[in-house]
Write a protein that holds these residues in place. Structure first.
Motif, PDB file in Angstrom:
ATOM      1  N   HIS A 158      77.938 -18.352  27.693  1.00 37.87           N
ATOM      2  CA  HIS A 158      78.884 -17.887  26.679  1.00 37.87           C
ATOM      3  C   HIS A 158      80.305 -17.792  27.221  1.00 37.87           C
ATOM      4  N   ASN A 159      80.450 -17.730  28.557  1.00 34.06           N
ATOM      5  CA  ASN A 159      81.796 -17.617  29.120  1.00 34.06           C
ATOM      6  C   ASN A 159      82.013 -18.504  30.351  1.00 34.06           C
ATOM      7  N   ASN A 179      65.539 -23.058  32.019  1.00 34.95           N
ATOM      8  CA  ASN A 179      66.394 -22.823  33.185  1.00 34.95           C
ATOM      9  C   ASN A 179      67.470 -21.800  32.864  1.00 34.95           C
ATOM     10  N   LYS A 180      68.072 -21.952  31.683  1.00 34.29           N
ATOM     11  CA  LYS A 180      69.151 -21.034  31.294  1.00 34.29           C
ATOM     12  C   LYS A 180      68.624 -19.616  31.085  1.00 34.29           C
ATOM     13  N   ALA A 181      67.441 -19.499  30.498  1.00 35.29           N
ATOM     14  CA  ALA A 181      66.844 -18.171  30.331  1.00 35.29           C
ATOM     15  C   ALA A 181      66.577 -17.526  31.683  1.00 35.29           C
ATOM     16  N   GLY A 182      66.349 -18.360  32.707  1.00 38.31           N
ATOM     17  CA  GLY A 182      66.101 -17.843  34.047  1.00 38.31           C
ATOM     18  C   GLY A 182      67.363 -17.569  34.841  1.00 38.31           C
ATOM     19  N   GLY A 183      68.537 -17.863  34.268  1.00 42.87           N
ATOM     20  CA  GLY A 183      69.778 -17.486  34.928  1.00 42.87           C
ATOM     21  C   GLY A 183      70.672 -18.623  35.350  1.00 42.87           C
ATOM     22  N   LEU A 184      70.256 -19.886  35.157  1.00 44.83           N
ATOM     23  CA  LEU A 184      71.086 -21.024  35.539  1.00 44.83           C
ATOM     24  C   LEU A 184      71.970 -21.434  34.363  1.00 44.83           C
TER      25      LEU A 184
END
Length: 506
Positions: free
Chosen positions: A80-81, A355-360
């Motif tokens: 988001h940023n 991957n994004k849900a895991g922080g990447l």
């Protein structure tokens, strides 16, 4: 009443603009010199300082993106940023290429020494197909062999594998797509984990078996046989012929015996899938340590997944054994940039939603963690998809990032053992090459215990990367000697042969 423990964070490099939330963070608490402004999920990033719009954001001491708007210290940093932005790299060649000292002690494993001198870690009979039209017959043959019970008389044979694919016709009879399939099929047929192979075709397909035999000078004999459905007289007769061929090959395969072989005979495929924010902190660098240990023994480690080293390739060119090797890698990167643009794609379509849900957040961040699987050894060579890997040491193979396609190329290149790191929990196995699954967190290891071979999450609790790398290396030797992996116990591997389909389907 005990107080809640202070949540853990880690700054991976002194120059980083973010810290990793090892544990979930709640607003109002102070960590790493800043006050948390909003909830930050575990495995995600927290801004360690104020960042202006357009400013580069660093993790691992490298750029992972730019601020899409002003970000205050203590804010959650994610898609988001944080976006890709410009990411020009400073390409240098060979300045970090330092040979590792040879191991003080020679390690061995119990492998199958083949007639051509290569060494297998498994002893399979394979049923390969030239075209999708013969896929069902290949499966019918394997099913009939298993149903008949004939394998019970051959305990040294690990099984019969139907290795089928979705192409072989409706394609150009020359060019990159044809050549890629040709290399993939013969690479599997000649992998040292195969004791014998039957190849089955339809008969009228573009990818003719006779062409494959001519291209590689293949002679049929007790370890390689072919047939087509049309010449056999249809499906039932082709199945009967296939079963008869397997029956004749099983005694030949049974003669193989394990013997002590040097670890230098191991070719290790390095894979990652379902990565998370912990992968670049635990499992991937630990696997890199194990890869270095193998290279010190004179073995080979293959890093692949070109779209998933995008943004980290400048670190690999610095380790190139020569400028020529470094330039080969950059040529591969440029091809992928052009390929993605031509197809209307974007290399940053990876990380995946998981991957994004895991922080990447960006492919740059994911790649920096993924490249750690390659350890610190000099980059000795860069090879094309499914090309034979003949150079010892650390090698890069150009493959897509999609795990089954990438691993297929590595196995076709000669990999006889595979390590697969995961943070989200990939369900994967491979035949004929055993796949060792490495969990990035203890939570994942316990939650998917039937799928995971080793836990790398204890690195977060104080186990050193050196200790974990040694543990992984010992597991590689044990699996190469016959210990079954979790994915083998579950029966994975029959559906994971997925050659890269290049070119038009017509």
């Amino acid at each position: 009443m005990t107080a809640n423990p202070q949540p853990r964070t880690v700054r991976l490099n002194p120059d980083d603009d973010v810290v990793l939330a090892v544990d979930g963070l709640e607003p109002g608490i102070a960590v790493d010199g800043v006050t948390v402004a909003e909830k930050v999920p575990r495995g995600h990033k927290l801004a360690a300082r104020d960042l202006a719009e357009g400013e580069t954001i660093r993790k691992f001491g490298q750029a992972i993106g730019v601020a899409l708007r002003p970000i205050a210290a203590g804010e959650w940093v994610h898609e988001h940023n944080c976006g890709m932005g410009d990411h020009d790299r400073d390409y240098r060649f060979g300045e970090d290429a330092r040979s590792l000292p040879p191991a003080e002690q020679a390690e061995t494993f119990q492998g199958f020494r083949r007639a051509n001198g290569r060494v297998g870690t498994r002893n399979y009979v394979g049923i390969l197909t030239s075209v999708n039209c013969s896929a069902s017959v290949a499966r019918f043959v394997a099913r009939e062999v298993e149903r008949s019970g004939m394998l019970d008389d051959f305990p040294n044979v690990d099984g019969v594998i139907p290795l089928v694919h979705a192409t072989g016709c409706g394609m150009a009879a020359h060019g990159p797509g044809f050549d890629t399939l040709k290399r993939s099929l013969w690479g599997y047929a000649s992998n040292p984990n195969m004791a014998a192979v039957v190849m089955i075709g339809l008969g009228c397909e573009v990818f003719q078996i006779a062409m494959l035999k001519d291209a590689y000078g293949i002679q049929e004999g007790e370890t390689f046989r072919t047939l087509t459905i049309q010449q056999s007289g249809g499906t039932r007769r082709a199945v009967e012929a296939g079963v008869a061929a397997v029956r004749e090959m099983l005694p030949v395969a049974e003669r193989a015996r394990r013997e002590a072989c040097p670890a230098s005979e191991l070719t290790l495929a390095l894979q990652c899938g379902g990565s998370d924010g912990y992968s670049g902190l635990t499992a991937n660098p630990a696997l890199g340590v194990a890869a270095d240990l193998l290279v010190r023994q004179g073995g080979t480690a293959i890093l692949s997944e070109t779209p998933e080293i995008y943004g980290a390739e400048h670190l690999l060119t610095r380790r190139a054994a020569s400028r020529e090797v470094g330039e080969k890698l950059l040529g591969v990167i440029r091809w992928w940039e052009e390929y993605a643009a031509r197809m209307g794609g974007d290399l940053n379509n990876n990380p995946s939603p998981g991957n994004k849900a895991g922080g990447l957040t960006t492919i740059l961040e994911k790649s920096l963690g993924a490249a750690m699987k390659g350890g610190t050894s000099p980059l000795m060579d860069v090879v094309g998809y499914a090309e034979p890997v003949t150079t010892k040491g650390f090698v890069f193979m150009d493959t897509p990032g999609f795990d089954p396609v990438s691993a297929t190329g590595q196995v076709a290149g000669g990999a006889n053992v595979l390590c697969f790191t995961t943070g989200r929990g990939s369900a994967y196995g491979c035949k004929p090459t055993p796949s060792i699954k490495l969990a990035s967190t203890t939570d994942l290891f316990l939650r998917m215990r039937d799928d995971m071979d080793l836990n790398c999450g204890d690195i977060l609790d104080g186990v050193s990367l050196a200790e974990k790398g040694e543990e992984i290396f010992r597991e590689i030797l044990a699996v190469a000697s016959g210990r079954r992996t979790r994915s083998e116990c579950l029966g994975y591997g029959d559906a994971e042969f997925v050659p890269w389909q290049l070119g038009a389907t017509m």
